[in-house]
Design a protein around this motif. Structure first.
Motif, mmCIF file in Angstrom:
data_model
loop_
_atom_site.group_PDB
_atom_site.id
_atom_site.type_symbol
_atom_site.label_atom_id
_atom_site.label_comp_id
_atom_site.label_asym_id
_atom_site.label_seq_id
_atom_site.Cartn_x
_atom_site.Cartn_y
_atom_site.Cartn_z
ATOM 1 N N ARG A 37 -0.370 -12.649 -5.885
ATOM 2 C CA ARG A 37 -0.259 -12.211 -4.489
ATOM 3 C C ARG A 37 1.160 -12.363 -3.976
ATOM 4 O O ARG A 37 1.694 -11.470 -3.310
ATOM 5 C CB ARG A 37 -1.230 -12.984 -3.600
ATOM 6 C CG ARG A 37 -2.599 -12.321 -3.450
ATOM 7 C CD ARG A 37 -3.341 -12.401 -4.729
ATOM 8 N NE ARG A 37 -4.583 -11.616 -4.726
ATOM 9 C CZ ARG A 37 -5.267 -11.415 -5.840
ATOM 10 N NH1 ARG A 37 -4.832 -11.884 -7.010
ATOM 11 N NH2 ARG A 37 -6.393 -10.717 -5.805
ATOM 12 N N GLU B 2 0.497 -2.238 1.171
ATOM 13 C CA GLU B 2 -0.256 -1.148 0.555
ATOM 14 C C GLU B 2 0.046 0.183 1.247
ATOM 15 O O GLU B 2 0.163 1.221 0.589
ATOM 16 C CB GLU B 2 -1.753 -1.465 0.616
ATOM 17 C CG GLU B 2 -2.638 -0.501 -0.153
ATOM 18 C CD GLU B 2 -2.447 -0.526 -1.663
ATOM 19 O OE1 GLU B 2 -3.029 0.350 -2.331
ATOM 20 O OE2 GLU B 2 -1.706 -1.392 -2.174
ATOM 21 N N THR C 98 -1.469 -7.393 3.167
ATOM 22 C CA THR C 98 -2.045 -6.385 2.287
ATOM 23 C C THR C 98 -1.938 -4.992 2.899
ATOM 24 O O THR C 98 -1.518 -4.032 2.233
ATOM 25 C CB THR C 98 -3.514 -6.724 1.989
ATOM 26 O OG1 THR C 98 -3.583 -7.975 1.308
ATOM 27 C CG2 THR C 98 -4.163 -5.651 1.126
ATOM 28 N N MET D 109 -7.142 -3.712 1.888
ATOM 29 C CA MET D 109 -6.977 -2.604 0.951
ATOM 30 C C MET D 109 -7.744 -1.373 1.433
ATOM 31 O O MET D 109 -7.243 -0.241 1.390
ATOM 32 C CB MET D 109 -7.482 -3.024 -0.436
ATOM 33 C CG MET D 109 -6.662 -4.112 -1.097
ATOM 34 S SD MET D 109 -5.021 -3.562 -1.628
ATOM 35 C CE MET D 109 -5.446 -2.576 -3.057
ATOM 36 N N ARG E 75 3.142 -9.581 -5.460
ATOM 37 C CA ARG E 75 2.786 -8.265 -4.934
ATOM 38 C C ARG E 75 3.379 -8.058 -3.544
ATOM 39 O O ARG E 75 3.862 -6.980 -3.216
ATOM 40 C CB ARG E 75 1.264 -8.124 -4.899
ATOM 41 C CG ARG E 75 0.770 -6.752 -4.428
ATOM 42 C CD ARG E 75 -0.741 -6.752 -4.340
ATOM 43 N NE ARG E 75 -1.355 -7.195 -5.579
ATOM 44 C CZ ARG E 75 -2.605 -7.652 -5.653
ATOM 45 N NH1 ARG E 75 -3.351 -7.736 -4.566
ATOM 46 N NH2 ARG E 75 -3.102 -8.025 -6.812
ATOM 47 N N TRP E 76 3.319 -9.100 -2.706
ATOM 48 C CA TRP E 76 3.766 -8.968 -1.328
ATOM 49 C C TRP E 76 5.276 -9.162 -1.166
ATOM 50 O O TRP E 76 5.920 -8.465 -0.399
ATOM 51 C CB TRP E 76 3.020 -9.960 -0.438
ATOM 52 C CG TRP E 76 1.544 -9.748 -0.389
ATOM 53 C CD1 TRP E 76 0.881 -8.558 -0.520
ATOM 54 C CD2 TRP E 76 0.534 -10.747 -0.227
ATOM 55 N NE1 TRP E 76 -0.483 -8.762 -0.425
ATOM 56 C CE2 TRP E 76 -0.729 -10.093 -0.242
ATOM 57 C CE3 TRP E 76 0.572 -12.126 -0.045
ATOM 58 C CZ2 TRP E 76 -1.935 -10.772 -0.103
ATOM 59 C CZ3 TRP E 76 -0.631 -12.812 0.113
ATOM 60 C CH2 TRP E 76 -1.872 -12.134 0.065
ATOM 61 N N GLU F 27 -8.039 -9.761 2.192
ATOM 62 C CA GLU F 27 -7.243 -8.897 1.313
ATOM 63 C C GLU F 27 -8.012 -7.632 0.943
ATOM 64 O O GLU F 27 -7.478 -6.514 1.019
ATOM 65 C CB GLU F 27 -6.855 -9.655 0.047
ATOM 66 C CG GLU F 27 -6.085 -8.811 -0.955
ATOM 67 C CD GLU F 27 -5.875 -9.527 -2.273
ATOM 68 O OE1 GLU F 27 -4.998 -9.085 -3.030
ATOM 69 O OE2 GLU F 27 -6.590 -10.514 -2.551
#
Length: 381
Positions: free
Chosen positions: A374, A19, A15, A305, A377-378, A301
Motif C-alpha cells: 500500500r 486510482e 485509494t 477502488m 502503491r500510494w 480501500e
C-alpha cells in the motif's frame, strides 16, 4: 476539466485519489484535502505500543502525491455542502463535479466520564506515546483492555492488543504476576464474525490466560476502577477503545440524516445526493443480520477502488463498474510471529459468511507485505 474533491486522506481517500489519476491522468483534476501532512499506517500503533516497530517507519508525507499530479490541500474542513458538491476549507470554498467524503471515525473518550483522565486511548495515534510509557513502567498487576463503545475501527484489534501485551509481558518476565482482562460492551467478542468466530477468539484468549467479558456497559471510570452498569473492575493500567463518532463537520452536512453515520447505497457507495460518495469508517452499511459492515482500512480501500472506477466511467461516458460486493479480508495478529486470516463475504444472506484461517507465520508475513504494497502503491515507497 472535470474535478473530484476528496475529503480525507486515509485508506479510502488515498485509494480514490491515486486510482483516479491512474485511470484518467491529466484530463481529470484530483483534489485531496486533509488537515495533516503525514499519513500513518494504523496497524503500527500496537507495534509501537509493545516496542515491536515504530509508527514513523510506516508514515509518509501526503505532499509526495503532488508528484503524481494530485492537488494536495492541507487545511481544516469547516463545512460540507453535498447539494453543491463543495467544501469550505480554511475559509475557502472548493467545488467539484464529484465529491468523496472519506473522513473516518473520530475517537471520543469524552463520551465516557473519566475515560480520558484514567485510560490510554490507543485508537488515536496521539495517545500511543503515553500508553507506551505507561506499559514500560508497568511492573505487575492487572491490565484492563476496555472496548467502551461500538462500532469502532478494526474490530479484532483490541484482541490483537491483548495478545501483544501478553507476549510483551512474557518477554519482560512479568506475565506470572500480571493479569490481562478484555471487556467489551458488545454481546460477543466479535459480532461480525458470529458465534463461531467469537468462540474462536475466546479460545485464543483463554489459551493465553487472558480473561474476557462481554455485554459490559461502562458508566464511568474512577481512578483504578471501571464502573459498569452491574459490576466493577479494578485495574493498574487501562488501555481503551473509546466510543467513535463521525466528525462534526460530516454530521452538520446532513449526510448522516437521523443516524450517527453517513448513509450510502451498499452497491455504489453513493449518498442520496448524486455524485456524492461516502467511503470507509465515516459510513455505516447495515448487513443482512442487522450488524454494520466492519470499519477497516481494507474495506475503505476496496470501496475506494469501486468509487474511483465509477467516477472514471462517468467522466468518460462509459458503463458503470460492477457493484461493490462487500467482500474483504484482514489479518489478526497473534503476537509478532503469527497471524490468522479472516475472510468475509459480508453482504451474504441471511448472515455474512466468515471463515478464519488458523494462525501461521505466513499470514504475519502477508500482513507486513500488505503494508509495504500500500505504501508503495500510494507513495512510491
Amino acid at each position: 476539466m472535470s474535478r473530484t474533491l476528496i475529503l480525507g486522506g486515509g485508506f479510502g481517500g488515498l485509494t480514490v485519489s491515486t486510482e483516479l489519476k491512474r485511470l484518467l491522468g491529466a484530463q481529470h483534476e484530483v483534489v485531496l484535502v486533509d488537515r495533516k501532512e503525514h499519513f500513518s499506517m494504523g496497524l503500527r500503533k500496537l507495534w509501537e505500543l509493545v516496542g515491536h516497530a515504530t509508527i514513523a517507519d510506516g508514515s509518509r508525507s501526503r505532499d509526495v502525491l503532488r508528484d503524481r499530479g494530485i492537488r494536495v490541500v492541507r487545511g481544516e474542513i469547516q463545512a460540507i455542502d453535498p447539494l453543491a458538491r463543495s467544501a469550505q476549507v480554511d475559509g475557502n470554498t472548493m467545488e467539484a463535479d464529484y465529491l468523496v467524503v472519506a473522513l473516518g471515525a473520530v475517537s471520543r473518550p469524552d463520551l465516557v466520564p473519566g475515560l480520558a483522565e484514567h485510560g490510554h486511548d490507543v485508537w488515536d495515534i496521539a495517545g500511543i506515546p503515553a500508553a507506551t510509557e505507561a506499559l514500560a513502567r508497568f511492573d505487575g498487576g492487572r491490565i484492563a483492555i476496555l472496548i467502551a463503545g461500538a462500532p469502532y475501527p478494526c474490530p479484532p484489534a483490541p484482541y490483537e492488543c491483548a495478545i501483544h501485551v501478553h507476549e510483551h509481558l512474557r518477554g519482560r518476565g512479568l506475565r506470572d504476576r500480571s493479569e490481562i482482562v478484555v471487556s467489551t460492551v458488545q454481546p460477543m467478542l466479535m459480532p461480525n464474525a458470529g458465534r463461531e468466530g467469537s468462540a474462536w477468539m475466546g479460545e485464543q484468549l483463554t489459551r493465553r490466560e487472558i480473561d474476557h467479558q462481554v455485554a459490559s456497559k461502562v458508566e464511568r471510570i474512577d481512578p483504578g476502577r471501571i464502573v459498569f452498569t452491574e459490576s466493577e473492575l479494578e485495574f493498574d493500567l487501562l488501555i481503551t477503545v473509546p466510543p467513535h463518532r463521525v466528525p462534526d463537520v460530516a454530521k452538520a452536512s446532513g449526510l448522516t440524516g437521523e443516524g450517527e453515520w453517513i448513509t450510502v447505497d451498499p452497491a455504489t457507495l453513493e449518498t442520496s445526493h448524486p455524485s456524492v460518495f461516502g467511503i470507509g469508517d465515516v459510513t455505516q452499511i447495515p448487513l443482512a443480520n442487522g450488524l454494520p459492515l466492519p470499519k477497516a482500512g481494507v474495506i475503505a480501500e476496496l470501496e475506494g477502488m469501486r468509487v474511483a472506477a465509477a467516477i472514471a466511467a462517468d467522466a468518460q461516458g462509459g458503463d458503470p463498474p460492477p457493484p461493490f460486493d462487500g467482500r474483504g479480508a484482514c489479518f489478526i495478529e497473534m503476537g509478532t510471529a503469527e497471524a490468522a486470516l479472516v475472510d468475509g463475504d459480508w453482504y451474504a444472506t441471511p448472515e455474512p459468511l466468515v471463515t478464519i484461517a488458523e494462525p501461521a507465520a505466513a499470514h504475519a508475513a502477508e500482513k507486513r507485505l500488505f503494508e509495504t504494497e500500500r505504501l508503495g502503491r500510494w507513495f512510491g515507497a
